[in-house]
Design an enzyme around this catalytic site. Structure first.
Site, short mmCIF file in Angstrom:
data_model
loop_
_atom_site.label_atom_id
_atom_site.label_comp_id
_atom_site.label_asym_id
_atom_site.label_seq_id
_atom_site.Cartn_x
_atom_site.Cartn_y
_atom_site.Cartn_z
N CYS A 266 1.45 -0.85 0.50
CA CYS A 266 -0.13 0.26 -0.08
C CYS A 266 0.53 1.35 -0.27
CB CYS A 266 -0.79 0.41 1.43
SG CYS A 266 0.25 -0.02 3.03
N HIS A 314 -2.84 0.61 7.30
CA HIS A 314 -2.58 1.14 5.57
C HIS A 314 -3.59 3.04 5.46
CE1 HIS A 314 -4.35 -1.02 2.22
NE2 HIS A 314 -5.03 -0.26 1.76
N HIS A 326 -5.53 1.85 -4.40
CA HIS A 326 -5.14 1.89 -3.34
C HIS A 326 -4.25 0.00 -3.49
CE1 HIS A 326 -7.81 -0.79 -0.58
NE2 HIS A 326 -8.19 -1.13 -1.70
#
Length: 354
Positions: A266, A314, A326
């Site tokens: 990510c 994240h 993402h």
């Protein structure tokens, strides 16, 4: 004469009791995490395992970044040590030449003049003044002592950097084991499902993401978001470039610790997207959250980074209209998803002036 056996004393009784307790302890099985019995529990367990893996991935990436910095610093120190050793060799030779010149009744030899001054012409002009035996010898010896001291400090710094580099590499190895263990456990859990159960599990994941996003939308934040478009500013221009980069990566697989060009995690995706836009940002989502300029969620605009989960494990790139790009998790691919499909911690803006 027949002896009657004595009843166990206190010490014997205590020993028997201890043995019974130990036997009971050994025979009692250690309680493990109960196996999930419903698909909802399976989903929650898989999410939890991947979350732990993502947290360990952030630590792995952070340790890797520190190791890279230490390695670069060590290369620089090695070059400094080499240069200082060369100067030390020359000064040692000059010290001998100066001593010999002093013994002969002279002062500072011509070669020492050229080394100890940055202006050779001035050195020649002032040669008659500089030729004083005590001063010449002292200048060379002082330079020699200073260079030796500098070399010792450089070597000590290099040793410290090497020790720290080894420590960071050990941390990386430990985090790697944690990541691989968590991912393997999640994959094993999912592997036990039938094809029908996997389809239903995927539907449950989408349903949960949609519900989370819907709750976020109801707060009204999207009514204000995208409004401060900032057209023409340096930040928004860079943001558009970052989005263009992320868009070109759609469909590429998630791999923990990866930052392109073929696979991403990510924060690898977001850091490379902004690097392509000409802005260097931290490598990990936690450092992106800690160091980049924070903006209210309702003021976010395309190009901003959305940080998720209470531990900032994240991150995604906001692209506008309530959507983001993402790299989700192992087994998934870089994709477009609703921006509020996970718990949002906050928003940061790379390149913003604080």
């Amino acid at each position: 004469m027949t002896r009657t056996p004595r009843a166990p004393g206190r010490r014997t009784a205590a020993a028997v009791a201890l043995a019974c307790a130990l036997t009971a302890t050994v025979q009692t099985p250690v309680r493990a995490d109960p196996e999930p019995t419903t698909l909802t529990e399976v989903r929650d367990r898989i999410e939890r395992l991947y979350h732990h893996a993502e947290a360990a991935t952030d630590k792995y990436n952070a340790a890797g970044e520190k190791a890279a910095a230490k390695k670069k610093r060590l290369r620089g120190l090695d070059a400094q040590v080499t240069a200082t050793e060369t100067r030390l060799t020359r000064l040692t030779s000059l010290a001998g030449a100066t001593a010999r010149a002093q013994y002969r009744g002279g002062g500072l030899p011509a070669e020492a003049q050229f080394v100890l001054t940055g202006d050779p012409e001035r050195a020649l002009d002032n040669a008659s003044v500089a030729r004083q035996a005590q001063q010449a010898t002292q200048r060379v010896l002082t330079a020699l002592a200073e260079t030796r001291g500098k070399l010792e400090k450089q070597r000590a710094s290099a040793e410290d950097e090497l020790r720290e580099l080894r420590s960071e590499r050990k941390k990386m190895a430990a985090h790697r084991k944690t990541i691989e263990k968590r991912i393997a456990a999640a994959e094993a859990t999912e592997a036990r499902l039938s094809e029908e159960q996997r389809r239903r599990l995927a539907a449950l994941e989408r349903e949960k993401a949609a519900e989370t996003h819907a709750k976020w939308e109801k707060t009204g934040v999207l009514d204000k978001a995208d409004g401060a478009d900032g057209a023409g500013t340096e930040e928004s221009s860079a943001g558009r470039k970052a989005i263009a980069y992320a868009t070109r990566q759609l469909g590429k697989p998630y791999v923990w610790g990866a930052e392109g060009p073929d696979t991403f995690d990510c924060s690898g995706l977001t850091s490379q997207a902004w690097l392509d836009a000409g802005v260097v940002i931290p490598r990990t989502s936690q450092e992106q959250w800690r160091l980049l300029h924070r903006v209210p969620v309702e003021d976010m605009r395309p190009g901003d980074l959305i940080i998720y989960n209470s531990d900032a494990t994240h991150v995604s790139l906001y692209i506008g209209d309530g959507e983001m790009i993402h790299a989700p998790r192992p087994g998934r691919y870089v994709t477009v998803a609703p921006a509020g499909s996970m718990p949002i911690l906050g928003v940061v803006r790379p390149g913003a002036r604080t």
